[in-house]
Design a protein around this motif. Structure first.
Motif, PDB file in Angstrom:
ATOM      1  N   PHE A 162     -18.869  17.651   7.984  1.00  0.00           N
ATOM      2  CA  PHE A 162     -17.682  16.835   7.776  1.00  0.00           C
ATOM      3  C   PHE A 162     -17.512  16.479   6.300  1.00  0.00           C
ATOM      4  O   PHE A 162     -18.472  16.152   5.606  1.00  0.00           O
ATOM      5  N   GLY A 163     -16.274  16.543   5.846  1.00  0.00           N
ATOM      6  CA  GLY A 163     -15.955  16.159   4.478  1.00  0.00           C
ATOM      7  C   GLY A 163     -15.872  17.305   3.500  1.00  0.00           C
ATOM      8  O   GLY A 163     -15.585  17.091   2.324  1.00  0.00           O
ATOM      9  N   THR A 164     -16.092  18.538   3.971  1.00  0.00           N
ATOM     10  CA  THR A 164     -16.130  19.674   3.039  1.00  0.00           C
ATOM     11  C   THR A 164     -14.804  20.412   2.961  1.00  0.00           C
ATOM     12  O   THR A 164     -14.681  21.356   2.192  1.00  0.00           O
ATOM     13  N   GLY A 165     -13.820  20.035   3.765  1.00  0.00           N
ATOM     14  CA  GLY A 165     -12.560  20.772   3.749  1.00  0.00           C
ATOM     15  C   GLY A 165     -11.374  19.899   4.075  1.00  0.00           C
ATOM     16  O   GLY A 165     -11.511  18.773   4.534  1.00  0.00           O
ATOM     17  N   TYR A 166     -10.188  20.450   3.864  1.00  0.00           N
ATOM     18  CA  TYR A 166      -8.980  19.643   3.978  1.00  0.00           C
ATOM     19  C   TYR A 166      -8.551  19.382   5.409  1.00  0.00           C
ATOM     20  O   TYR A 166      -7.655  18.574   5.653  1.00  0.00           O
ATOM     21  N   ALA A 167      -9.177  20.068   6.397  1.00  0.00           N
ATOM     22  CA  ALA A 167      -8.744  19.864   7.783  1.00  0.00           C
ATOM     23  C   ALA A 167      -9.478  18.707   8.454  1.00  0.00           C
ATOM     24  O   ALA A 167      -9.157  18.341   9.562  1.00  0.00           O
ATOM     25  N   SER A 168     -10.451  18.126   7.797  1.00  0.00           N
ATOM     26  CA  SER A 168     -11.323  17.164   8.459  1.00  0.00           C
ATOM     27  C   SER A 168     -10.573  15.949   8.990  1.00  0.00           C
ATOM     28  O   SER A 168     -10.773  15.531  10.121  1.00  0.00           O
ATOM     29  N   LEU A 169      -9.693  15.364   8.183  1.00  0.00           N
ATOM     30  CA  LEU A 169      -9.034  14.138   8.602  1.00  0.00           C
ATOM     31  C   LEU A 169      -8.104  14.376   9.784  1.00  0.00           C
ATOM     32  O   LEU A 169      -8.093  13.610  10.744  1.00  0.00           O
ATOM     33  N   SER A 170      -7.311  15.442   9.749  1.00  0.00           N
ATOM     34  CA  SER A 170      -6.431  15.727  10.867  1.00  0.00           C
ATOM     35  C   SER A 170      -7.222  16.040  12.133  1.00  0.00           C
ATOM     36  O   SER A 170      -6.771  15.754  13.241  1.00  0.00           O
ATOM     37  N   SER A 171      -8.417  16.602  11.960  1.00  0.00           N
ATOM     38  CA  SER A 171      -9.231  16.941  13.126  1.00  0.00           C
ATOM     39  C   SER A 171      -9.732  15.703  13.854  1.00  0.00           C
ATOM     40  O   SER A 171     -10.033  15.762  15.043  1.00  0.00           O
ATOM     41  N   LEU A 172      -9.834  14.584  13.150  1.00  0.00           N
ATOM     42  CA  LEU A 172     -10.256  13.356  13.815  1.00  0.00           C
ATOM     43  C   LEU A 172      -9.268  12.955  14.899  1.00  0.00           C
ATOM     44  O   LEU A 172      -9.635  12.308  15.884  1.00  0.00           O
ATOM     45  N   LYS A 173      -7.999  13.321  14.724  1.00  0.00           N
ATOM     46  CA  LYS A 173      -6.997  13.007  15.733  1.00  0.00           C
ATOM     47  C   LYS A 173      -6.972  14.060  16.840  1.00  0.00           C
ATOM     48  O   LYS A 173      -6.766  13.735  18.001  1.00  0.00           O
ATOM     49  N   ARG A 174      -7.201  15.318  16.486  1.00  0.00           N
ATOM     50  CA  ARG A 174      -7.040  16.407  17.455  1.00  0.00           C
ATOM     51  C   ARG A 174      -8.232  16.548  18.383  1.00  0.00           C
ATOM     52  O   ARG A 174      -8.078  16.916  19.544  1.00  0.00           O
ATOM     53  N   PHE A 175      -9.438  16.292  17.869  1.00  0.00           N
ATOM     54  CA  PHE A 175     -10.638  16.546  18.653  1.00  0.00           C
ATOM     55  C   PHE A 175     -11.177  15.256  19.260  1.00  0.00           C
ATOM     56  O   PHE A 175     -11.212  14.214  18.596  1.00  0.00           O
ATOM     57  N   PRO A 176     -11.647  15.320  20.502  1.00  0.00           N
ATOM     58  CA  PRO A 176     -12.284  14.150  21.125  1.00  0.00           C
ATOM     59  C   PRO A 176     -13.742  14.051  20.680  1.00  0.00           C
ATOM     60  O   PRO A 176     -14.668  14.449  21.390  1.00  0.00           O
ATOM     61  N   LEU A 177     -13.968  13.521  19.493  1.00  0.00           N
ATOM     62  CA  LEU A 177     -15.297  13.542  18.878  1.00  0.00           C
ATOM     63  C   LEU A 177     -16.146  12.349  19.287  1.00  0.00           C
ATOM     64  O   LEU A 177     -15.633  11.291  19.650  1.00  0.00           O
ATOM     65  N   THR A 178     -17.457  12.529  19.191  1.00  0.00           N
ATOM     66  CA  THR A 178     -18.392  11.423  19.352  1.00  0.00           C
ATOM     67  C   THR A 178     -19.267  11.234  18.111  1.00  0.00           C
ATOM     68  O   THR A 178     -19.845  10.178  17.928  1.00  0.00           O
ATOM     69  N   ARG A 179     -19.348  12.276  17.250  1.00  0.00           N
ATOM     70  CA  ARG A 179     -20.269  12.186  16.104  1.00  0.00           C
ATOM     71  C   ARG A 179     -19.747  13.014  14.931  1.00  0.00           C
ATOM     72  O   ARG A 179     -19.165  14.077  15.119  1.00  0.00           O
ATOM     73  N   LEU A 180     -19.955  12.496  13.724  1.00  0.00           N
ATOM     74  CA  LEU A 180     -19.694  13.234  12.505  1.00  0.00           C
ATOM     75  C   LEU A 180     -21.023  13.598  11.855  1.00  0.00           C
ATOM     76  O   LEU A 180     -21.951  12.786  11.836  1.00  0.00           O
TER      77      LEU A 180
END
Length: 267
Positions: A162-180
């Motif tokens: 996480f944090g290495t590319g420009y898609a990371s922030l938008s992915s927080l909304k798209r993916f049902p995550l539990t951990r970074l």
């Protein structure tokens, strides 16, 4: 082209011959040093070249038609190993597996994962699926349905590097995550580069706002561990705690960690 075709043929033969193995890198709680999870990492026990790390074959494998088959094997083998450790007297620890894009696109991921968990008698939260940013960038919303289903069943979903590319922030909304997972590139210079330290603090704050857990990768020194712990990071992974190792070595490590008799079977 000939070399690429030869490698593809070798990968097919390796799958048929059972030459792929999983090694496990420990993940620890920074406050206690206890092993709380492992990341399952693919290795190729080549009959002529010895044990090969993913850099030698993974790009070819990801583009190979057998990638979904290997992905299914990784999930099943990781679950089988965790169940074997539990049967040998070790606690049920979380195992993280890396997901191939082709495995996600195949459509049967959720059923395959839940079947493996049930077949080996594990709780759903004993397994964590790791997604890379490249998968996030190339996945349509409909392709995320298996991830949403697994998350709903209690399977942990982690966003790797996480944090290495420009898609990371938008992915927080798209993916049902539990951990970074904080990328090792930020951890490496956290003691000397103010910007890396600020990025880690920002990731930790963001994760707290989203209700997500965080694990830092690439911890190699006690000083790195200390500053990450002071920042509020609770989990870590890296050479300070151990490289990826065969199942028996990991079992011995956890056995010592839990103060129970070592020498447990990891069959």
């Amino acid at each position: 082209m000939i070399a690429r075709r030869t490698l593809h043929d070798e990968l097919t033969r390796a799958l048929e011959a059972g030459e792929f193995v999983l090694h496990y890198q420990p993940q620890v709680a920074l406050q206690t040093g206890r092993v709380i999870g492992v990341e399952a990492l693919l290795r190729w026990q080549h009959p002529l070249r010895g044990l090969l790390l993913p850099g030698a074959f993974l790009p070819a494998l990801e583009a190979h038609p057998i990638a979904p088959t290997i992905g299914r094997w990784i999930v099943d083998e990781a679950c089988r190993q965790v169940a074997a450790w539990r049967d040998a007297g070790l606690p049920t620890i979380r195992v993280a597996v890396n997901l191939f894009g082709a495995h996600l696109q195949g459509g049967g991921l959720a059923g395959e994962v839940m079947d493996a968990i049930g077949r080996h008698g594990l709780p759903a939260d004993a397994l964590e699926i790791e997604l890379t940013e490249r998968i996030a960038l190339h996945s349509e919303d409909a392709a995320l349905d298996p991830i949403r289903l697994l998350h709903g069943e209690g399977v942990a979903i982690a966003f790797d590097d996480f944090g290495t590319g420009y898609a990371s922030l938008s992915s927080l909304k798209r993916f049902p995550l539990t951990r970074l997972k904080i990328d090792r590139s930020f951890v490496r210079d956290v003691l000397t580069d103010r910007h890396d330290a600020d990025i880690i603090r920002a990731i930790l704050g963001m994760a707290q706002s989203f209700g997500l857990d965080v694990i830092a990768e690439g911890i190699e020194t006690p000083e790195q561990e200390s500053i990450l712990r002071a920042m509020g990071c609770r989990e870590g992974q890296g050479y300070l705690y151990g490289k990826a190792m065969p199942p028996q070595a990991l079992a011995d490590l956890v056995a010592r960690d839990c103060l129970i008799m070592p020498g447990l079977s990891a069959a």
